[in-house]
Design a protein around this motif. Structure first.
Motif, PDB file in Angstrom:
ATOM      1  N   THR A 155      25.128  36.117  16.567  1.00  0.00           N
ATOM      2  CA  THR A 155      25.164  36.188  15.058  1.00  0.00           C
ATOM      3  C   THR A 155      24.956  34.974  14.227  1.00  0.00           C
ATOM      4  OG1 THR A 155      27.611  35.588  14.998  1.00  0.00           O
ATOM      5  CG2 THR A 155      27.043  37.802  15.253  1.00  0.00           C
ATOM      6  N   GLY A 156      25.200  33.771  14.711  1.00  0.00           N
ATOM      7  CA  GLY A 156      24.944  32.453  13.847  1.00  0.00           C
ATOM      8  C   GLY A 156      26.131  32.172  13.149  1.00  0.00           C
ATOM      9  N   TRP A 157      26.612  33.317  12.367  1.00  0.00           N
ATOM     10  CA  TRP A 157      28.084  32.807  11.561  1.00  0.00           C
ATOM     11  C   TRP A 157      29.204  32.044  12.431  1.00  0.00           C
ATOM     12  CZ3 TRP A 157      32.945  34.142  11.428  1.00  0.00           C
ATOM     13  CH2 TRP A 157      33.865  33.584  10.049  1.00  0.00           C
ATOM     14  N   ASN A 158      29.449  33.070  13.575  1.00  0.00           N
ATOM     15  CA  ASN A 158      30.399  32.526  14.439  1.00  0.00           C
ATOM     16  C   ASN A 158      30.302  31.421  15.273  1.00  0.00           C
ATOM     17  OD1 ASN A 158      32.275  35.253  14.989  1.00  0.00           O
ATOM     18  ND2 ASN A 158      30.362  36.076  14.740  1.00  0.00           N
ATOM     19  N   GLN A 159      28.769  31.231  15.511  1.00  0.00           N
ATOM     20  CA  GLN A 159      28.739  29.912  16.012  1.00  0.00           C
ATOM     21  C   GLN A 159      29.052  28.808  15.257  1.00  0.00           C
ATOM     22  OE1 GLN A 159      26.538  32.573  17.022  1.00  0.00           O
ATOM     23  NE2 GLN A 159      27.987  32.562  18.615  1.00  0.00           N
ATOM     24  N   PHE A 160      29.019  28.785  14.241  1.00  0.00           N
ATOM     25  CA  PHE A 160      29.086  27.489  13.229  1.00  0.00           C
ATOM     26  C   PHE A 160      30.380  27.625  12.238  1.00  0.00           C
ATOM     27  CE2 PHE A 160      24.774  27.769  14.018  1.00  0.00           C
ATOM     28  CZ  PHE A 160      24.129  26.541  14.736  1.00  0.00           C
ATOM     29  N   TYR A 161      30.871  28.896  11.988  1.00  0.00           N
ATOM     30  CA  TYR A 161      32.029  28.974  11.333  1.00  0.00           C
ATOM     31  C   TYR A 161      33.138  29.873  11.802  1.00  0.00           C
ATOM     32  CZ  TYR A 161      28.456  27.398   8.039  1.00  0.00           C
ATOM     33  OH  TYR A 161      27.245  26.723   7.502  1.00  0.00           O
ATOM     34  N   GLY A 162      32.876  30.469  13.060  1.00  0.00           N
ATOM     35  CA  GLY A 162      34.218  31.407  13.450  1.00  0.00           C
ATOM     36  C   GLY A 162      35.008  30.672  14.581  1.00  0.00           C
ATOM     37  N   ASP A 163      35.482  31.720  15.110  1.00  0.00           N
ATOM     38  CA  ASP A 163      36.367  31.156  16.217  1.00  0.00           C
ATOM     39  C   ASP A 163      35.912  30.025  17.194  1.00  0.00           C
ATOM     40  OD1 ASP A 163      38.183  31.569  18.891  1.00  0.00           O
ATOM     41  OD2 ASP A 163      39.273  32.364  17.255  1.00  0.00           O
ATOM     42  N   ALA A 164      36.594  29.191  17.677  1.00  0.00           N
ATOM     43  CA  ALA A 164      36.043  28.218  18.385  1.00  0.00           C
ATOM     44  C   ALA A 164      35.624  28.522  19.584  1.00  0.00           C
ATOM     45  CB  ALA A 164      37.237  27.154  18.784  1.00  0.00           C
ATOM     46  N   SER A 169      34.581  44.667  -3.395  1.00  0.00           N
ATOM     47  CA  SER A 169      34.311  43.186  -4.092  1.00  0.00           C
ATOM     48  C   SER A 169      32.819  42.805  -3.506  1.00  0.00           C
ATOM     49  CB  SER A 169      35.329  42.252  -3.274  1.00  0.00           C
ATOM     50  OG  SER A 169      35.122  40.895  -3.792  1.00  0.00           O
ATOM     51  N   THR A 170      32.129  42.236  -4.673  1.00  0.00           N
ATOM     52  CA  THR A 170      30.757  41.907  -4.400  1.00  0.00           C
ATOM     53  C   THR A 170      30.651  40.372  -4.148  1.00  0.00           C
ATOM     54  OG1 THR A 170      29.853  43.791  -5.689  1.00  0.00           O
ATOM     55  CG2 THR A 170      28.328  41.884  -5.255  1.00  0.00           C
ATOM     56  N   THR A 171      30.014  39.890  -3.072  1.00  0.00           N
ATOM     57  CA  THR A 171      29.750  38.670  -2.807  1.00  0.00           C
ATOM     58  C   THR A 171      28.896  37.957  -3.661  1.00  0.00           C
ATOM     59  OG1 THR A 171      30.007  38.992  -0.441  1.00  0.00           O
ATOM     60  CG2 THR A 171      28.928  36.884  -1.045  1.00  0.00           C
ATOM     61  N   SER A 172      29.296  36.897  -4.460  1.00  0.00           N
ATOM     62  CA  SER A 172      28.244  36.206  -5.531  1.00  0.00           C
ATOM     63  C   SER A 172      27.988  34.925  -4.846  1.00  0.00           C
ATOM     64  CB  SER A 172      29.201  36.178  -6.729  1.00  0.00           C
ATOM     65  OG  SER A 172      30.478  35.240  -6.433  1.00  0.00           O
ATOM     66  N   LYS A 173      28.514  34.450  -3.793  1.00  0.00           N
ATOM     67  CA  LYS A 173      28.093  33.129  -3.034  1.00  0.00           C
ATOM     68  C   LYS A 173      26.749  33.307  -2.156  1.00  0.00           C
ATOM     69  CE  LYS A 173      29.511  29.280  -0.206  1.00  0.00           C
ATOM     70  NZ  LYS A 173      30.655  28.676   0.840  1.00  0.00           N
ATOM     71  N   TRP A 174      25.755  32.437  -2.367  1.00  0.00           N
ATOM     72  CA  TRP A 174      24.407  32.564  -1.622  1.00  0.00           C
ATOM     73  C   TRP A 174      24.602  31.907  -0.212  1.00  0.00           C
ATOM     74  CZ3 TRP A 174      20.003  35.088  -3.460  1.00  0.00           C
ATOM     75  CH2 TRP A 174      20.017  35.535  -4.694  1.00  0.00           C
ATOM     76  N   THR A 175      24.167  32.569   0.708  1.00  0.00           N
ATOM     77  CA  THR A 175      24.312  32.140   1.873  1.00  0.00           C
ATOM     78  C   THR A 175      23.216  30.908   2.033  1.00  0.00           C
ATOM     79  OG1 THR A 175      24.868  34.141   3.125  1.00  0.00           O
ATOM     80  CG2 THR A 175      23.778  32.418   4.440  1.00  0.00           C
ATOM     81  N   ASP A 176      23.593  29.614   2.506  1.00  0.00           N
ATOM     82  CA  ASP A 176      22.864  28.541   2.491  1.00  0.00           C
ATOM     83  C   ASP A 176      21.972  28.272   3.732  1.00  0.00           C
ATOM     84  OD1 ASP A 176      21.513  25.871   2.424  1.00  0.00           O
ATOM     85  OD2 ASP A 176      23.261  24.883   1.635  1.00  0.00           O
ATOM     86  N   PHE A 177      20.944  29.063   3.729  1.00  0.00           N
ATOM     87  CA  PHE A 177      20.060  29.090   4.909  1.00  0.00           C
ATOM     88  C   PHE A 177      19.429  27.530   5.505  1.00  0.00           C
ATOM     89  CE2 PHE A 177      19.585  33.437   4.183  1.00  0.00           C
ATOM     90  CZ  PHE A 177      19.376  33.997   5.447  1.00  0.00           C
ATOM     91  N   GLU A 178      19.393  26.663   4.465  1.00  0.00           N
ATOM     92  CA  GLU A 178      18.997  25.438   4.895  1.00  0.00           C
ATOM     93  C   GLU A 178      20.056  24.728   5.824  1.00  0.00           C
ATOM     94  OE1 GLU A 178      16.942  21.270   3.355  1.00  0.00           O
ATOM     95  OE2 GLU A 178      17.686  22.845   2.122  1.00  0.00           O
ATOM     96  N   GLN A 179      21.561  24.993   5.325  1.00  0.00           N
ATOM     97  CA  GLN A 179      22.386  24.449   6.050  1.00  0.00           C
ATOM     98  C   GLN A 179      22.239  25.138   7.423  1.00  0.00           C
ATOM     99  OE1 GLN A 179      26.302  24.513   3.959  1.00  0.00           O
ATOM    100  NE2 GLN A 179      27.250  24.969   5.833  1.00  0.00           N
ATOM    101  N   TYR A 180      22.078  26.398   7.489  1.00  0.00           N
ATOM    102  CA  TYR A 180      22.094  26.839   8.875  1.00  0.00           C
ATOM    103  C   TYR A 180      20.943  26.184   9.717  1.00  0.00           C
ATOM    104  CZ  TYR A 180      25.252  30.809   8.800  1.00  0.00           C
ATOM    105  OH  TYR A 180      26.469  31.575   8.732  1.00  0.00           O
ATOM    106  N   TYR A 181      19.681  26.278   9.161  1.00  0.00           N
ATOM    107  CA  TYR A 181      18.484  25.656   9.668  1.00  0.00           C
ATOM    108  C   TYR A 181      18.652  24.381  10.069  1.00  0.00           C
ATOM    109  CZ  TYR A 181      15.802  29.727   7.779  1.00  0.00           C
ATOM    110  OH  TYR A 181      15.452  30.908   7.195  1.00  0.00           O
ATOM    111  N   ARG A 182      19.426  23.672   9.403  1.00  0.00           N
ATOM    112  CA  ARG A 182      19.523  22.119   9.870  1.00  0.00           C
ATOM    113  C   ARG A 182      20.449  21.993  10.894  1.00  0.00           C
ATOM    114  NH1 ARG A 182      21.941  20.426   5.449  1.00  0.00           N
ATOM    115  NH2 ARG A 182      19.989  19.891   4.235  1.00  0.00           N
ATOM    116  N   ALA A 183      21.536  22.685  11.037  1.00  0.00           N
ATOM    117  CA  ALA A 183      22.488  22.776  12.131  1.00  0.00           C
ATOM    118  C   ALA A 183      21.673  23.406  13.539  1.00  0.00           C
ATOM    119  CB  ALA A 183      23.561  23.491  11.887  1.00  0.00           C
ATOM    120  N   ILE A 184      20.925  24.212  13.286  1.00  0.00           N
ATOM    121  CA  ILE A 184      20.374  24.989  14.455  1.00  0.00           C
ATOM    122  C   ILE A 184      19.347  24.105  14.990  1.00  0.00           C
ATOM    123  CG2 ILE A 184      19.081  26.881  15.170  1.00  0.00           C
ATOM    124  CD1 ILE A 184      20.442  28.497  13.051  1.00  0.00           C
ATOM    125  N   SER A 185      18.371  23.443  14.310  1.00  0.00           N
ATOM    126  CA  SER A 185      17.391  22.579  14.628  1.00  0.00           C
ATOM    127  C   SER A 185      18.034  21.354  15.244  1.00  0.00           C
ATOM    128  CB  SER A 185      16.637  22.237  13.381  1.00  0.00           C
ATOM    129  OG  SER A 185      15.615  21.273  13.684  1.00  0.00           O
TER     130      SER A 185
END
Length: 479
Positions: free
Chosen positions: A343-352, A384-400
């Motif tokens: 998923t991506g989210w779990n690897q960087f922000y989810g459970d250990a 409830s509607t999410t108003s926060k933008w997902t930061d793809f550069e943050q993901y890309y930097r970490a994945i890279s």
């Protein structure tokens, strides 16, 4: 298939001179080896690769952490307004013939938003032969990759590289990192080049590109994307499809149809047995049969087993299953790339327990790491509607950073943009693709489907299709 979570500064840097001497008594393999060993290191960790400041510029190594991956970089500083220039004094040897193709890459960063140009000139016997230039516009403070492809016209010629920024304020610092000059088709793999892409770059037999980012999509419920392609005015470079364990024959037919249409198939399978049983070998006959059938389709195929596993069972058994299947599939099918999709989210922000260090397959070759990362802006859940933008550069930097550490290519296996997000940012898709290429991702697959979706991801509006078509127009595809 759900859903958790890029100056016109003319910056002067003659980055490298590739001078080639004749190697009369060497074999072709020895020549290739010598050429590879003589190319610049370009990481600027412990030395400057012979770079020195000119035109009054000063060159030094940065402090730790200033480079692209929390490492070091080369700093070019201008004490007065004007040009920032550095020239390499080294002559990097590497024998080549006329018609040898090279890819030159370098990453740059400065405080202000500027346009950067990388120029590559071929010189033979002191005379110019040709020049190639690439330009990009980068955001302030962001690392941006410059890439030039050039095919030599003369044997044993020299390639001279320059990045120029003549109009920068006094004291401006420009960071330069990860310089590379490599034969086109060198995809960082020992498997070599088995074919060419429409952008002139090579690919391996398993479809791993030497440069560029495939752009494609999953469409409907494994629906033929021909109508979508007519709307887009271009074919998908990659097509993502999904099958259960009894759908092998259908998956093979779909892969054959995709290859015939010029699309790279990326196929996900559910398994006939549990993760533990697969890891223990109970599903070997099924996996071998699948691999053998895919080996006969006539082109590269990417395969994933049980994508997005988080929450579906003991994740260590999932890891063990991937470790068991990877060598089996790759040995039986030299055209199949083994991919692992999370998923991506779990690897960087989810459970250990889902961290990459915990779940990434160990001791086996994985060709591509896939991540399913969606733009969450505009997603409505429980009123409830999410108003926060997902930061793809943050993901890309970490994945890279991670992918470099383990030696695997990476891609987006699924992604999507809500209608609300597309209206707010009409270039969200194209921007994400360009940014992804800057960070070295090799494939971007959009989830154009309403299946199992918590938000309207489909390319169902003219604005979304126009944005996706713009990204697709610059994508390499199979020849």
């Amino acid at each position: 298939m759900q859903n958790a979570h890029r100056r016109w500064t003319w910056l002067a840097v003659v980055l490298a001179t590739v001078m080639i001497g004749t190697m009369a008594a060497t074999t072709p393999a020895q020549s290739r080896s010598a050429a590879r060993e003589s190319l610049p290191a370009g990481d600027f960790e412990t030395h400057l690769d012979g770079f020195a400041g000119v035109d009054g510029s000063r060159v030094a190594l940065s402090r730790d952490g200033a480079g692209r991956n929390d490492s070091r970089a080369m700093v070019v500083r201008t004490p007065r307004a004007g040009r920032a220039t550095t020239v390499s004094k080294h002559r990097f040897a590497g024998a080549h013939a006329a018609g040898t193709a090279y890819v030159v890459r370098v990453w740059v960063r400065a405080a202000g938003a500027r346009q950067v140009a990388l120029r590559v000139r071929e010189i033979a016997r002191g005379k110019p032969v040709q020049a190639r230039t690439a330009r990009v516009t980068a955001k302030a403070g962001s690392w941006t990759r410059l890439k030039v492809r050039v095919t030599t016209k003369k044997r044993d010629s020299a390639l001279k590289l320059r990045i120029r920024a003549p109009h920068v304020p006094a004291g401006t610092k420009v960071l330069v990192d990860d310089l590379s000059l490599a034969p086109k088709g060198d995809a960082g793999t020992s498997e070599g080049t088995a074919g060419m892409l429409t952008n002139g770059c090579g690919r391996t037999a398993r479809g791993i590109p030497s440069c560029g980012t495939y752009v494609g999509a999953a469409h409907g419920s494994n629906t033929d994307p021909s109508t979508l392609e007519q709307q887009l005015g271009d074919r998908l470079a990659l097509r993502r499809t999904y099958f259960n364990s009894t759908g092998v024959a259908a998956a093979v037919r779909t892969a054959q149809a995709d290859l015939a249409a010029g699309r790279l198939p990326w196929v996900s399978f559910k398994l006939p047995y549990s993760w533990t049983e697969m890891a223990d070998g109970k599903g070997d006959a099924w996996a071998t049969d699948l691999a053998q059938r895919l080996a006969a389709v006539g082109g590269p195929v990417w395969v994933a087993f049980h994508h997005e596993p988080e929450g579906d069972g003991d994740i260590q058994e999932w890891r063990r299953m991937q470790e068991h299947l990877a060598p089996l599939v790759r040995a039986a099918a030299p055209n199949v790339a083994f991919t692992v999709v999370m998923t991506g989210w779990n690897q960087f922000y989810g459970d250990a327990q889902y961290r990459l260090a915990e779940i990434w397959p160990r001791g086996v070759k994985v060709d591509v790491a896939g991540f399913d990362i969606y733009q969450q802006y505009g997603v409505t859940k429980s009123g409830s509607t999410t108003s926060k933008w997902t930061d793809f550069e943050q993901y890309y930097r970490a994945i890279s950073t991670w992918s470099r550490s383990v030696g695997v290519d990476w891609a987006l296996g699924e992604t999507g943009v809500t209608d609300v997000a597309a209206e707010a940012r009409p270039t969200a898709i194209a921007d994400a693709v360009q940014l992804m290429e800057n960070y070295g991702g090799i494939a971007y697959s959009y989830f154009d489907s309403a299946l199992n979706s918590v938000a309207p991801w489909t390319l169902g509006t003219p604005a979304k299709r126009a944005d996706f078509a713009h990204a697709l127009a610059g994508s390499p595809s199979l020849k």
